[in-house]
Design an enzyme around this catalytic site. Structure first.
Site, mmCIF file in Angstrom:
data_model
loop_
_atom_site.group_PDB
_atom_site.id
_atom_site.type_symbol
_atom_site.label_atom_id
_atom_site.label_comp_id
_atom_site.label_asym_id
_atom_site.label_seq_id
_atom_site.Cartn_x
_atom_site.Cartn_y
_atom_site.Cartn_z
ATOM 1 N N GLU A 49 0.875 -1.177 0.000
ATOM 2 C CA GLU A 49 0.000 0.000 0.000
ATOM 3 C C GLU A 49 0.908 1.222 0.000
ATOM 4 O OE1 GLU A 49 -3.907 1.904 2.162
ATOM 5 O OE2 GLU A 49 -2.551 0.693 3.379
ATOM 6 N N ASP A 60 -5.229 9.792 8.550
ATOM 7 C CA ASP A 60 -3.909 9.413 9.047
ATOM 8 C C ASP A 60 -3.533 10.144 10.320
ATOM 9 O OD1 ASP A 60 -3.002 7.510 7.043
ATOM 10 O OD2 ASP A 60 -3.154 9.189 5.658
#
Length: 267
Positions: A49, A60
């Site tokens: 990824e 995030d």
């Protein structure tokens, strides 16, 4: 056949879960990112990824946000990331899924972005800020090109919406193990196994688990019920730790850490 589908078919025959490391493209630099991808594959990683740096990531935590900032400050752009993937493809056929902001895809145009991704050698996208209800056009374009749009399911997702997402998902389903943002955790939720089992009853495509998976013990536990284990922040923390060391040392030390996670995943 898309590389993601092929890899999960191979792993199903082997009765092994996939290990999927996340890495930010361009941190500490794109040349190192390329070498880390190849190193992870040597260590036994199954799918990569690849985070495309964005100034305002929605899902995030501080570790990956900081890695995005460093990459952007060094001039990493989408076109540069595509060029790096093209270089990887000269040596590797490991499936690569990019995590990207919806605004990046929208700005370039769905068709154009997918065509550029395919030309570079990417196999799919994860777009954390795009609800499944609003991406029909993108899904259709991706489907026509055998390009996968990986969908997210969270612990807070209702059963009805979870079933709807499961029906539309491509490649694999990304189950977010915790409520909140990415980051290193000491402990995963007590209901994670139950939630993964429930999700797997709704779909025939693989289910991979990420967000908060930080240790080989976490990976081992998740691999007993899921089809894949995704680790990001813990790996990026290791990269940050060694970013001022010689590149060879960084690659070896981070590779050793990933090797431990793979050992936990594969049992």
């Amino acid at each position: 056949m898309n590389r993601i589908d092929r890899k999960f078919q191979e792993l199903k025959i082997e009765k092994k879960p996939a290990f999927i490391p996340f890495i930010t493209a361009g941190d500490p630099e794109l040349r190192t990112t390329r070498e880390l991808i190849l190193e992870f594959e040597k260590r036994g990683a199954d799918i990569i990824e690849l985070g495309i740096p964005f100034s305002d990531p929605i899902a995030d935590g501080p570790i990956i946000q900081a890695s995005y900032y460093r990459a952007l400050m060094r001039g990493s752009k989408v076109a540069h990331v595509f060029d790096m993937v093209t270089e990887v493809r000269k040596k590797s056929e490991i499936p690569i899924v990019s995590m990207v902001s919806y605004s990046t895809v929208f700005k370039k145009g769905y068709q154009n972005f997918i065509e550029s991704s395919l030309k570079a050698g990417l196999d799919g996208l994860t777009i954390p800020d795009l609800p499944v209800e609003e991406n029909h056009e993108l899904f259709e374009i991706a489907k026509k090109n055998d390009f996968k749009i990986v969908c997210f399911v969270a612990p807070t997702t209702s059963d009805h919406r979870m079933a709807m997402i499961a029906q539309q998902a491509q490649g694999f389903l990304y189950y977010i193990s915790v409520v909140g943002i990415t980051g290193v955790r000491d402990k995963l939720p007590d209901d994670i196994v139950q939630n993964i089992k429930k999700l797997k009853q709704m779909t025939k495509i693989p289910v991979a688990v990420g967000f908060g998976v930080s240790t080989s013990d976490h990976a081992k536990m998740i691999s007993t019920v899921a089809d894949g284990v995704i680790v990001g922040s813990a790996i990026m923390r290791e990269i940050e730790k060694y970013e001022k060391e010689p590149t060879e040392k960084l690659i070896k030390c981070v590779g050793d850490f990933v090797g431990q996670l793979i050992s936990g995943t594969k049992g």
